[in-house]
Design a protein around this motif. Structure first.
Motif: not given
Ligand code: SAM
Ligand code: SF4
Length: 459
Positions: A124-128, A161-166, A185-188, A225-229
């Motif tokens: 049900k959740r993807l990380l693009l 829910r689509v999260n994204i790492n770009t 939104y994710q970015c390491f 609002d939601d960010v991922g490090i």
């Protein structure tokens, strides 16, 4: 970059006082209250080497995780859109100098075929995920891709829910990204160690350390609002990286009143023609890895910790116990590989856990963890500080547990049809029995609606 002060971080790592066993024990006791830790406290816990104290650290991390998240584990899958990239990161097989990789960008039709495959597994959740490319990973392409994902519907089952790492974006681009209806939104940062960063990113836009470091500030300013490090562990000393990442989280909290929604902890995996991946300069062993995860859990108790299928199944099981709250399952890391099978010549790195979603789900139940397919929060506008307030008031379980139960029931009904769902059904029933009376009644109503055929039941 004032908040990543290398001299200060190194002085913490070298401070002999922070090796005191008595101090470490005292900090572990304090950490039980789940109020977070100072950077000095985190540094002291990263120094633990005594086996007994290490066990105390792990059991306290488990306690804190249970207190906040219960036994839930949120499940997701990555979806690689393109492996074209104009950067040259020394650890990644998508780097532009890798001439042996089969380059591929999915068409919208191919994206939908991949999504259909994942929806049919129960996701049900993807990380693009995409490489950095002005044309192949443009804003327009990302927008069209997110839209294509949300359009797929297989008998009422869909990605919610689509999260994204770009790559890092400008404020205006982040505003546009938000308008696509993404979750996190994710970015390491990969490495917070400046010199190592420059060495690992010899050319391309990614060589700009500061542009990446302040990506989350821009995203939050743009209203995401939601960010991922995250850190790619293995590039520089793990204590330095963990402390720097905690300082990054603290800086976001101070500036915007919300820390990161999630922290990711990838470790370097072997990758085609990626010299730094095949010989990590600062390889992190399993014990160090467990320790740093426990320290993150105690330092920022309300931040989700994401573990990917880079790690092997046995270790993943141990890490669930220490503080991880979200996991990927049934993953593949090359564009088009869900439908067509994994194409090793196109994958980003090698995976450690090759099990299907169903195998992971059953394993979680046997270990006492509840798989959650919940995607309610951002659709109910519980993001950013509203999510944090809920978590900090201790009320997260009152919402998340019923939502986890109803989405898991939906998964069982729709995807575990082979008669092997007894483990899952028993597990679920047991979870319902554990609820307080008023929540139990609400949850039973939700289960009834799901069993009557309603999809996506949440509150
Ligand atoms: N291209 C974008 C970027 O670099 O930010 C986003 C996608 S990139 C494919 C996602 C992440 O994969 C990177 O941020 C990095 O941490 C991770 N990664 C790259 N090479 C890896 C390797 N060999 N082992 C484990 N993780 C790796
Ligand atoms: Fe490109 Fe990201 Fe891989 Fe670097 S990590 S080569 S930016 S895909």
């Amino acid at each position: 970059m004032e908040f990543i002060n290398e001299v200060k971080i190194n002085s913490l790592i070298e401070d002999k006082r922070l090796h005191s066993v008595d101090l470490q024990k005292e900090i572990i006791l304090k950490a039980k209250y789940a109020k977070g830790l100072s950077i000095e406290d985190s540094a002291a816990l990263l120094n633990i080497s005594d086996q007994q104290i290490l066990e105390q650290l792990f059991s306290t991390a488990r306690e804190v995780k249970e207190k906040i998240y219960g036994n839930r584990l949120v499940l997701f899958a990555p979806l690689y859109l393109t492996n074209l990239c104009i950067n040259n990161c020394l650890y990644c097989s998508f780097r532009k100098d890798n001439k042996e990789i089969a380059r591929k960008t999915l068409t919208l039709d191919e994206i939908q075929q991949e999504v259909k495959f994942l929806v049919e597994q129960g996701h049900k959740r993807l990380l693009l995920v995409c490489g950095e490319h002005p044309k192949k990973a443009s804003m327009d392409f990302i927008g069209e891709s997110v839209n294509a994902v949300y359009q797929v519907n297989v008998n009422g089952s869909n990605i919610r829910r689509v999260n994204i790492n770009t790559a890092p974006l400008s404020i205006n681009q982040f505003k546009e990204l938000k308008s696509f209806g993404i979750g996190t939104y994710q970015c390491f940062q990969e490495t917070y160690h400046y010199e190592t960063y420059l060495k690992m990113h010899p050319d391309g836009p990614k060589k700009d350390y500061a542009w990446r470091l302040y990506a989350m500030d821009r995203a939050l300013q743009a209203g995401i609002d939601d960010v991922g490090i995250g850190v790619l562990f293995g590039l520089a000393d793990y204590k330095f990286e963990t402390l720097s990442m905690l300082l990054h989280a603290d800086n976001l909290d101070k500036r915007f009143g919300i820390g990161p929604h999630t922290i990711s902890i990838p470790r370097l995996e072997p990758a085609l023609n990626a010299p730094a991946a095949n010989q990590p300069p600062h390889a992190v062993n399993d014990i160090e890895f467990k320790k740093l995860i426990a320290v993150i859990r105690l330092s920022v108790p309300y931040t989700g910790i994401i573990l990917s299928t880079r790690e092997r199944a046995e270790l993943r099981r141990e890490l669930f116990n220490i503080g991880v709250s979200q996991i990927s399952a049934g993953s593949r890391t090359s564009p088009g590989s869900y439908k067509n099978g994994n194409e090793q010549k196109a994958e980003q790195f090698q995976l450690g856990d090759h099990r299907t979603l169903e195998e992971v789900v059953k394993d979680c139940c046997q270990l006492g963890y509840m798989p959650s397919f919940c995607t309610a929060c951002y659709r109910s506008e519980r993001t950013g500080d509203r999510f944090m307030q809920l978590a900090k008031s201790g009320n997260i379980g009152k919402i998340c547990t019923p939502n986890a139960i109803s989405t898991f029931q939906e998964y069982i009904n729709d995807f575990l049809l082979d008669g092997s769902c007894e483990i899952a059904e028993d597990f679920l029933q047991n979870e319902v029995e554990k609820l307080e009376d008023n929540i139990k009644t609400k949850t039973e109503n939700m289960i009834k609606r799901v069993n009557d055929g309603e999809k996506d039941v949440f509150f």
